[in-house]
Design a protein around this motif. Structure first.
Motif, PDB file in Angstrom:
ATOM      1  N   GLY A 134       0.804  -1.225   0.000  1.00  0.00           N
ATOM      2  CA  GLY A 134       0.000   0.000   0.000  1.00  0.00           C
ATOM      3  C   GLY A 134       0.834   1.270   0.000  1.00  0.00           C
ATOM      4  N   LEU A 135       2.065   1.176  -0.536  1.00  0.00           N
ATOM      5  CA  LEU A 135       2.953   2.344  -0.558  1.00  0.00           C
ATOM      6  C   LEU A 135       2.692   3.211  -1.789  1.00  0.00           C
ATOM      7  CD1 LEU A 135       6.271   0.493   0.385  1.00  0.00           C
ATOM      8  CD2 LEU A 135       4.796   1.824   1.907  1.00  0.00           C
ATOM      9  N   PRO A 136       2.831   4.540  -1.637  1.00  0.00           N
ATOM     10  CA  PRO A 136       2.667   5.414  -2.793  1.00  0.00           C
ATOM     11  C   PRO A 136       3.922   5.421  -3.664  1.00  0.00           C
ATOM     12  CG  PRO A 136       3.197   6.713  -0.854  1.00  0.00           C
ATOM     13  CD  PRO A 136       3.065   5.278  -0.396  1.00  0.00           C
ATOM     14  N   ALA A 137       3.817   5.984  -4.852  1.00  0.00           N
ATOM     15  CA  ALA A 137       4.992   6.173  -5.708  1.00  0.00           C
ATOM     16  C   ALA A 137       5.824   7.313  -5.132  1.00  0.00           C
ATOM     17  CB  ALA A 137       4.546   6.508  -7.127  1.00  0.00           C
ATOM     18  N   GLY A 138       7.143   7.285  -5.355  1.00  0.00           N
ATOM     19  CA  GLY A 138       7.998   8.373  -4.900  1.00  0.00           C
ATOM     20  C   GLY A 138       9.355   7.899  -4.439  1.00  0.00           C
ATOM     21  N   GLU A 139      10.129   8.840  -3.857  1.00  0.00           N
ATOM     22  CA  GLU A 139      11.456   8.546  -3.322  1.00  0.00           C
ATOM     23  C   GLU A 139      11.330   8.274  -1.825  1.00  0.00           C
ATOM     24  OE1 GLU A 139      14.562   8.538  -4.880  1.00  0.00           O
ATOM     25  OE2 GLU A 139      13.406   8.604  -6.734  1.00  0.00           O
ATOM     26  N   PHE A 140      11.920   7.156  -1.389  1.00  0.00           N
ATOM     27  CA  PHE A 140      11.790   6.762   0.011  1.00  0.00           C
ATOM     28  C   PHE A 140      13.094   6.241   0.588  1.00  0.00           C
ATOM     29  CE2 PHE A 140       7.647   6.339  -1.879  1.00  0.00           C
ATOM     30  CZ  PHE A 140       6.820   6.929  -0.937  1.00  0.00           C
ATOM     31  N   TYR A 141      13.162   6.282   1.907  1.00  0.00           N
ATOM     32  CA  TYR A 141      14.220   5.582   2.630  1.00  0.00           C
ATOM     33  C   TYR A 141      13.582   4.394   3.308  1.00  0.00           C
ATOM     34  CZ  TYR A 141      17.617   9.102   1.696  1.00  0.00           C
ATOM     35  OH  TYR A 141      18.484   9.926   1.053  1.00  0.00           O
ATOM     36  N   VAL A 142      14.231   3.233   3.163  1.00  0.00           N
ATOM     37  CA  VAL A 142      13.797   2.013   3.833  1.00  0.00           C
ATOM     38  C   VAL A 142      14.832   1.787   4.917  1.00  0.00           C
ATOM     39  CG1 VAL A 142      13.253  -0.436   3.553  1.00  0.00           C
ATOM     40  CG2 VAL A 142      12.931   1.143   1.635  1.00  0.00           C
ATOM     41  N   MET A 143      14.389   1.647   6.173  1.00  0.00           N
ATOM     42  CA  MET A 143      15.330   1.556   7.276  1.00  0.00           C
ATOM     43  C   MET A 143      14.923   0.525   8.307  1.00  0.00           C
ATOM     44  SD  MET A 143      16.272   4.403  10.092  1.00  0.00           S
ATOM     45  CE  MET A 143      16.781   3.780  11.680  1.00  0.00           C
ATOM     46  N   GLY A 144      15.947  -0.141   8.827  1.00  0.00           N
ATOM     47  CA  GLY A 144      15.770  -1.035   9.964  1.00  0.00           C
ATOM     48  C   GLY A 144      16.998  -0.904  10.839  1.00  0.00           C
ATOM     49  N   SER A 145      16.910  -1.421  12.046  1.00  0.00           N
ATOM     50  CA  SER A 145      18.092  -1.408  12.906  1.00  0.00           C
ATOM     51  C   SER A 145      18.197  -2.733  13.646  1.00  0.00           C
ATOM     52  CB  SER A 145      18.060  -0.235  13.890  1.00  0.00           C
ATOM     53  OG  SER A 145      17.051  -0.403  14.850  1.00  0.00           O
ATOM     54  N   VAL A 146      19.446  -3.121  13.929  1.00  0.00           N
ATOM     55  CA  VAL A 146      19.749  -4.400  14.574  1.00  0.00           C
ATOM     56  C   VAL A 146      20.843  -4.143  15.604  1.00  0.00           C
ATOM     57  CG1 VAL A 146      20.545  -6.784  14.175  1.00  0.00           C
ATOM     58  CG2 VAL A 146      19.271  -5.601  12.392  1.00  0.00           C
ATOM     59  N   VAL A 147      20.774  -4.848  16.742  1.00  0.00           N
ATOM     60  CA  VAL A 147      21.848  -4.740  17.727  1.00  0.00           C
ATOM     61  C   VAL A 147      23.025  -5.586  17.240  1.00  0.00           C
ATOM     62  CG1 VAL A 147      22.566  -5.226  20.104  1.00  0.00           C
ATOM     63  CG2 VAL A 147      20.289  -4.287  19.652  1.00  0.00           C
ATOM     64  N   ASN A 148      24.188  -4.970  17.143  1.00  0.00           N
ATOM     65  CA  ASN A 148      25.410  -5.661  16.730  1.00  0.00           C
ATOM     66  C   ASN A 148      25.898  -6.506  17.903  1.00  0.00           C
ATOM     67  OD1 ASN A 148      27.990  -6.433  15.973  1.00  0.00           O
ATOM     68  ND2 ASN A 148      28.491  -4.460  15.058  1.00  0.00           N
ATOM     69  N   SER A 149      25.892  -7.837  17.731  1.00  0.00           N
ATOM     70  CA  SER A 149      26.274  -8.731  18.831  1.00  0.00           C
ATOM     71  C   SER A 149      27.737  -8.543  19.240  1.00  0.00           C
ATOM     72  CB  SER A 149      26.011 -10.187  18.453  1.00  0.00           C
ATOM     73  OG  SER A 149      26.700 -10.493  17.246  1.00  0.00           O
ATOM     74  N   ALA A 150      28.568  -8.006  18.347  1.00  0.00           N
ATOM     75  CA  ALA A 150      29.984  -7.812  18.662  1.00  0.00           C
ATOM     76  C   ALA A 150      30.206  -6.723  19.709  1.00  0.00           C
ATOM     77  CB  ALA A 150      30.762  -7.472  17.385  1.00  0.00           C
ATOM     78  N   ASN A 151      29.393  -5.639  19.654  1.00  0.00           N
ATOM     79  CA  ASN A 151      29.629  -4.534  20.584  1.00  0.00           C
ATOM     80  C   ASN A 151      28.387  -4.056  21.334  1.00  0.00           C
ATOM     81  OD1 ASN A 151      28.199  -3.112  18.667  1.00  0.00           O
ATOM     82  ND2 ASN A 151      29.945  -1.950  17.889  1.00  0.00           N
ATOM     83  N   GLY A 152      27.242  -4.692  21.097  1.00  0.00           N
ATOM     84  CA  GLY A 152      26.019  -4.320  21.809  1.00  0.00           C
ATOM     85  C   GLY A 152      25.395  -3.012  21.338  1.00  0.00           C
ATOM     86  N   GLN A 153      25.943  -2.412  20.290  1.00  0.00           N
ATOM     87  CA  GLN A 153      25.425  -1.144  19.775  1.00  0.00           C
ATOM     88  C   GLN A 153      24.329  -1.411  18.742  1.00  0.00           C
ATOM     89  OE1 GLN A 153      26.989   2.160  20.563  1.00  0.00           O
ATOM     90  NE2 GLN A 153      27.555   0.784  22.214  1.00  0.00           N
ATOM     91  N   ARG A 154      23.272  -0.599  18.784  1.00  0.00           N
ATOM     92  CA  ARG A 154      22.212  -0.707  17.787  1.00  0.00           C
ATOM     93  C   ARG A 154      22.678   0.036  16.553  1.00  0.00           C
ATOM     94  NH1 ARG A 154      17.111  -2.267  16.924  1.00  0.00           N
ATOM     95  NH2 ARG A 154      16.966  -3.239  18.965  1.00  0.00           N
ATOM     96  N   GLN A 155      22.607  -0.618  15.384  1.00  0.00           N
ATOM     97  CA  GLN A 155      23.031  -0.003  14.129  1.00  0.00           C
ATOM     98  C   GLN A 155      21.868   0.037  13.153  1.00  0.00           C
ATOM     99  OE1 GLN A 155      26.573  -2.447  13.235  1.00  0.00           O
ATOM    100  NE2 GLN A 155      27.728  -0.558  13.500  1.00  0.00           N
TER     101      GLN A 155
END
Length: 182
Positions: free
Chosen positions: A141-162
Motif C-alpha cells: 500500500g505504498l505510494p509512488a515516490g522517493e523513500f528511505y527504507v530503514m531497519g536497525s539491529v543490535v550488533n552482537s559484537a559490541n552491543g550497539q544498535r546499528q
C-alpha cells in the motif's frame, strides 16, 4: 515495565525515520548507510521530550512539500533485515519519504547525534512493519515516490544498535525487493 521497554527501539526508529533522510537527493538506490544509534537505555533512563542530549531542529515543517505527497498507493516493498549475517528478528522496518525537512536530522544522525522528535505530521507519512524470525518483512500500500527504507539491529559484537538505510524510487504498482543487510 517490560511493555514500555519493548517500545524503546520502535520509538527510536520512528524518531530517526520521520526526521532522518540524506541531504543530497542523488545517492544511487544501491547506497547503504550504517548509523550507530548507541546503546539501549535502561528503563530508568527513558528519554524525555526536553532531554538535554537532543539537538533542537532549525528547519520548520514544510507543509507545502508534504501536501504534495501521497500517503498510500499500490506499490510494495519486501526484503530481509540482517547484520553480520544474523537476521534482525522482530525488529521494526520503516519506509519514509525523502524530504527537505528530514535532511537536517539525517546530518545529525550520521554524526551520531539525536535530534528532537519529528513533527507528527511527518510521522503520518512513515509506513512501518515488523520482521519475522528470519528478518523477512513486507510493506504494501505504498505510494509512488522517493523513500528511505530503514531497519536497525543490535550488533552482537559490541552491543550497539546499528541502523541500515537504503534509498529507493517506487512506481505505482511496483513490487520491489530491498536487502537491508550489512
Amino acid at each position: 515495565e517490560q511493555h514500555m521497554k519493548a517500545w524503546i527501539p520502535i520509538a527510536l526508529l520512528g524518531l530517526i525515520l520521520a526526521g532522518c533522510q540524506m541531504m543530497e537527493p542523488g545517492p544511487s538506490p544501491e547506497r547503504i548507510e550504517v548509523i550507530d544509534i548507541g546503546d539501549e537505555r535502561p528503563p530508568e533512563a527513558e528519554p524525555t521530550p526536553t532531554a538535554p542530549d537532543r539537538i533542537a531542529r532549525q528547519v520548520a515543517f514544510p507543509e507545502r512539500e508534504y501536501a504534495s505527497l501521497e500517503r498510500s498507493g499500490s506499490a510494495a516493498i519486501s526484503g530481509r533485515l540482517a547484520l553480520n549475517g544474523m537476521p534482525g528478528a522482530g525488529e521494526t522496518v520503516a519506509v519514509a519519504p525523502v524530504t527537505t525537512y528530514s535532511a537536517e536530522a539525517a546530518e545529525h544522525a550520521l554524526a551520531g547525534r539525536a535530534v528532537e522528535p519529528a513533527d507528527p505530521r511527518a510521522q503520518a507519512f512513515t509506513h512501518t512493519t515488523r520482521t519475522d524470525g528470519n528478518g523477512q518483512f513486507t510493506l504494501q500500500g505504498l505510494p509512488a515516490g522517493e523513500f528511505y527504507v530503514m531497519g536497525s539491529v543490535v550488533n552482537s559484537a559490541n552491543g550497539q544498535r546499528q541502523a541500515i538505510i537504503r534509498q529507493v524510487s517506487l512506481r505505482n504498482g511496483q513490487r520491489m525487493e530491498v536487502n537491508l543487510s550489512r
